[in-house]
Design a protein around this motif. Structure first.
Motif, PDB file in Angstrom:
ATOM      1  N   ARG A  76       0.826  -1.207   0.000  1.00  0.00           N
ATOM      2  CA  ARG A  76       0.000   0.000   0.000  1.00  0.00           C
ATOM      3  C   ARG A  76       0.859   1.256   0.000  1.00  0.00           C
ATOM      4  O   ARG A  76       0.565   2.238  -0.700  1.00  0.00           O
ATOM      5  CB  ARG A  76      -0.928  -0.013   1.209  1.00  0.00           C
ATOM      6  N   SER A  77       1.927   1.236   0.769  1.00  0.00           N
ATOM      7  CA  SER A  77       2.832   2.385   0.808  1.00  0.00           C
ATOM      8  C   SER A  77       3.475   2.615  -0.558  1.00  0.00           C
ATOM      9  O   SER A  77       3.590   3.750  -1.022  1.00  0.00           O
ATOM     10  CB  SER A  77       3.913   2.169   1.868  1.00  0.00           C
ATOM     11  N   GLY A  78       3.887   1.522  -1.208  1.00  0.00           N
ATOM     12  CA  GLY A  78       4.503   1.631  -2.524  1.00  0.00           C
ATOM     13  C   GLY A  78       3.540   2.160  -3.567  1.00  0.00           C
ATOM     14  O   GLY A  78       3.902   3.001  -4.405  1.00  0.00           O
ATOM     15  N   ALA A  79       2.295   1.688  -3.538  1.00  0.00           N
ATOM     16  CA  ALA A  79       1.300   2.161  -4.498  1.00  0.00           C
ATOM     17  C   ALA A  79       1.023   3.647  -4.316  1.00  0.00           C
ATOM     18  O   ALA A  79       0.899   4.404  -5.284  1.00  0.00           O
ATOM     19  CB  ALA A  79       0.008   1.354  -4.357  1.00  0.00           C
ATOM     20  N   ASN A  80       0.924   4.081  -3.068  1.00  0.00           N
ATOM     21  CA  ASN A  80       0.694   5.498  -2.792  1.00  0.00           C
ATOM     22  C   ASN A  80       1.867   6.339  -3.275  1.00  0.00           C
ATOM     23  O   ASN A  80       1.691   7.420  -3.853  1.00  0.00           O
ATOM     24  CB  ASN A  80       0.486   5.697  -1.294  1.00  0.00           C
ATOM     25  N   MET A  81       3.079   5.837  -3.041  1.00  0.00           N
ATOM     26  CA  MET A  81       4.270   6.551  -3.492  1.00  0.00           C
ATOM     27  C   MET A  81       4.304   6.666  -5.015  1.00  0.00           C
ATOM     28  O   MET A  81       4.602   7.725  -5.579  1.00  0.00           O
ATOM     29  CB  MET A  81       5.516   5.835  -2.985  1.00  0.00           C
ATOM     30  N   MET A  82       3.951   5.598  -5.727  1.00  0.00           N
ATOM     31  CA  MET A  82       3.962   5.615  -7.190  1.00  0.00           C
ATOM     32  C   MET A  82       2.952   6.615  -7.752  1.00  0.00           C
ATOM     33  O   MET A  82       3.158   7.188  -8.819  1.00  0.00           O
ATOM     34  CB  MET A  82       3.667   4.223  -7.737  1.00  0.00           C
ATOM     35  N   SER A  83       1.852   6.823  -7.032  1.00  0.00           N
ATOM     36  CA  SER A  83       0.837   7.767  -7.512  1.00  0.00           C
ATOM     37  C   SER A  83       1.332   9.209  -7.466  1.00  0.00           C
ATOM     38  O   SER A  83       0.706  10.095  -8.047  1.00  0.00           O
ATOM     39  CB  SER A  83      -0.447   7.623  -6.685  1.00  0.00           C
ATOM     40  N   ARG A  84       2.443   9.459  -6.780  1.00  0.00           N
ATOM     41  CA  ARG A  84       2.968  10.815  -6.646  1.00  0.00           C
ATOM     42  C   ARG A  84       4.221  11.056  -7.488  1.00  0.00           C
ATOM     43  O   ARG A  84       4.849  12.113  -7.383  1.00  0.00           O
ATOM     44  CB  ARG A  84       3.279  11.121  -5.178  1.00  0.00           C
ATOM     45  N   MET A 162       6.403   4.755 -17.158  1.00  0.00           N
ATOM     46  CA  MET A 162       5.409   5.332 -16.264  1.00  0.00           C
ATOM     47  C   MET A 162       3.975   5.054 -16.718  1.00  0.00           C
ATOM     48  O   MET A 162       3.061   4.973 -15.888  1.00  0.00           O
ATOM     49  CB  MET A 162       5.628   6.838 -16.139  1.00  0.00           C
ATOM     50  N   GLU A 163       3.772   4.867 -18.007  1.00  0.00           N
ATOM     51  CA  GLU A 163       2.434   4.540 -18.490  1.00  0.00           C
ATOM     52  C   GLU A 163       1.966   3.193 -17.939  1.00  0.00           C
ATOM     53  O   GLU A 163       0.784   3.000 -17.640  1.00  0.00           O
ATOM     54  CB  GLU A 163       2.418   4.526 -20.021  1.00  0.00           C
ATOM     55  N   ILE A 164       2.893   2.262 -17.789  1.00  0.00           N
ATOM     56  CA  ILE A 164       2.555   0.958 -17.223  1.00  0.00           C
ATOM     57  C   ILE A 164       2.202   1.099 -15.752  1.00  0.00           C
ATOM     58  O   ILE A 164       1.258   0.467 -15.261  1.00  0.00           O
ATOM     59  CB  ILE A 164       3.727  -0.021 -17.414  1.00  0.00           C
ATOM     60  N   ILE A 165       2.950   1.938 -15.049  1.00  0.00           N
ATOM     61  CA  ILE A 165       2.661   2.174 -13.631  1.00  0.00           C
ATOM     62  C   ILE A 165       1.252   2.753 -13.471  1.00  0.00           C
ATOM     63  O   ILE A 165       0.496   2.352 -12.580  1.00  0.00           O
ATOM     64  CB  ILE A 165       3.698   3.125 -13.009  1.00  0.00           C
ATOM     65  N   LYS A 166       0.881   3.689 -14.339  1.00  0.00           N
ATOM     66  CA  LYS A 166      -0.451   4.287 -14.263  1.00  0.00           C
ATOM     67  C   LYS A 166      -1.542   3.242 -14.514  1.00  0.00           C
ATOM     68  O   LYS A 166      -2.581   3.239 -13.845  1.00  0.00           O
ATOM     69  CB  LYS A 166      -0.565   5.434 -15.270  1.00  0.00           C
ATOM     70  N   GLU A 167      -1.302   2.354 -15.470  1.00  0.00           N
ATOM     71  CA  GLU A 167      -2.278   1.298 -15.744  1.00  0.00           C
ATOM     72  C   GLU A 167      -2.408   0.356 -14.547  1.00  0.00           C
ATOM     73  O   GLU A 167      -3.520  -0.087 -14.203  1.00  0.00           O
ATOM     74  CB  GLU A 167      -1.854   0.508 -16.987  1.00  0.00           C
ATOM     75  N   TRP A 168      -1.281   0.058 -13.910  1.00  0.00           N
ATOM     76  CA  TRP A 168      -1.313  -0.814 -12.737  1.00  0.00           C
ATOM     77  C   TRP A 168      -2.060  -0.156 -11.579  1.00  0.00           C
ATOM     78  O   TRP A 168      -2.857  -0.802 -10.887  1.00  0.00           O
ATOM     79  CB  TRP A 168       0.114  -1.160 -12.320  1.00  0.00           C
ATOM     80  N   LEU A 169      -1.854   1.142 -11.383  1.00  0.00           N
ATOM     81  CA  LEU A 169      -2.541   1.849 -10.303  1.00  0.00           C
ATOM     82  C   LEU A 169      -4.047   1.872 -10.508  1.00  0.00           C
ATOM     83  O   LEU A 169      -4.819   1.882  -9.543  1.00  0.00           O
ATOM     84  CB  LEU A 169      -2.012   3.288 -10.192  1.00  0.00           C
ATOM     85  N   GLU A 170      -4.485   1.853 -11.768  1.00  0.00           N
ATOM     86  CA  GLU A 170      -5.916   1.861 -12.059  1.00  0.00           C
ATOM     87  C   GLU A 170      -6.613   0.572 -11.624  1.00  0.00           C
ATOM     88  O   GLU A 170      -7.839   0.551 -11.480  1.00  0.00           O
ATOM     89  CB  GLU A 170      -6.145   2.100 -13.555  1.00  0.00           C
TER      90      GLU A 170
END
Length: 313
Positions: A76-84, A162-170
């Protein structure tokens, strides 16, 4: 100029955090054609790690720090960090130096060659041989049961577009590891072999229980095979029970006066079938847990303090 975001999740890493910052900075300063940011996500450390991070961020504005109010776990911490993050690509690296920061330039070079993802793949490890063996079995099981391609001994250490990270966060569920779903998405993945080092200092916060939870989550997120196993066990136990009943009936009819089975076989049968039922309920419960995580709305992280974040990404 392209920008690389390097993310480091940490918890009670007072002996490692400054060394990791200096090691990352050293590698990135070799790459004059790239801008970069180093984002530390601290999971409510209690050993003084936060004070070191504040001091580093005060002296270097390329360092950004997220201080979580509570320990919410690395996923959860990692996902929140990636969103920023604000970069064009993301490199995730643990704070314990088991994954070598010296591989960062090679990751970036291969990413520039057109690979969407470049991951390090452990071909050997200086950690406990028993732990490495158990990890190998875990990866083999995931690969065997999953209906999509899986990568063995890949932890996510490497670079991702970063586009892959955004897709993963979705996806909305941080327990779904990117490495478990990327084979289904069809992106080009490059694997770089490396030897995993021993932890530089301190003690890992990943207990056996946490590792087991992570393994179970990976399995239920990538495969329906356990549910099919439940069905097969149901058919098997029903067949065995029916067969035992028929055999007992025939034997009882043919030996009406001298058959004395006693209560022991009955107890054994009850406990056998009960254990199968509990096992099946446990498997179904894991999948129900996945469903609840995905339909429930929970705050991923409460941020106590943000440092050097000038604007929202």
């Amino acid at each position: 100029m392209k920008k690389i975001s390097i993310g480091v999740c940490c918890f009670n890493e007072i002996k490692n955090v400054k060394s990791m910052y200096l090691a990352i900075k050293k590698e990135m300063e070799k790459l004059k054609d790239y801008d970069y940011e180093i984002v530390f996500a601290d999971n409510a450390s209690t050993d003084g790690t936060r004070d070191i991070l504040r001091d580093i961020a005060k002296k270097d504005n390329k360092v950004k720090v997220i201080l979580n109010q509570t320990n919410v776990g690395i996923q959860r911490s990692g996902a929140n960090m990636m969103s920023r993050l604000s970069g064009d690509a993301y490199i995730g690296i643990p704070c314990d130096f088991q994954e070598p920061p010296e591989m960062i330039p090679e990751f970036i070079q291969l990413w520039e060659q057109g690979y969407h993802i470049v991951w390090g793949q452990k071909t050997a490890s200086k950690e406990s041989k028993i732990k490495y063996f158990l990890r190998t079995i875990y990866y083999k099981i995931i690969k065997l049961l999953s209906s999509t391609p899986q990568y063995e001994h890949v932890t996510g250490f490497g670079i991702q577009d970063m586009e892959i990270i955004k897709e993963w966060l979705e996806l909305g569920d941080p327990t779904i590891s990117l490495r478990n779903v990327i084979g289904e998405w069809g992106y080009i993945v490059k694997l770089i072999p490396y030897t995993q080092n021993r932890r530089q200092a301190g003690k890992s916060s990943f207990t056996v229980g946490k590792l087991l939870t992570f393994a179970i989550n990976s399995l239920v997120n990538t495969s329906l095979a356990p549910l099919r196993l439940v069905t097969l066990l149901g058919f098997f136990s029903s067949f065995v029970s029916l067969l035992a009943g028929v055999v007992y009936l025939v034997y009882k009819i043919s030996h009406w006066t001298d058959l004395s089975i006693g209560i022991a076989p009955i107890l054994i049968g009850v406990f056998f079938l009960g254990s199968i039922q509990l096992f099946c309920i446990g498997i179904i419960g894991e999948y129900i847990g996945v469903m609840l995580r995905r339909i429930s709305k929970h705050v991923k992280v409460i941020e106590e303090e943000l440092i050097n974040f000038d604007e929202e990404p």
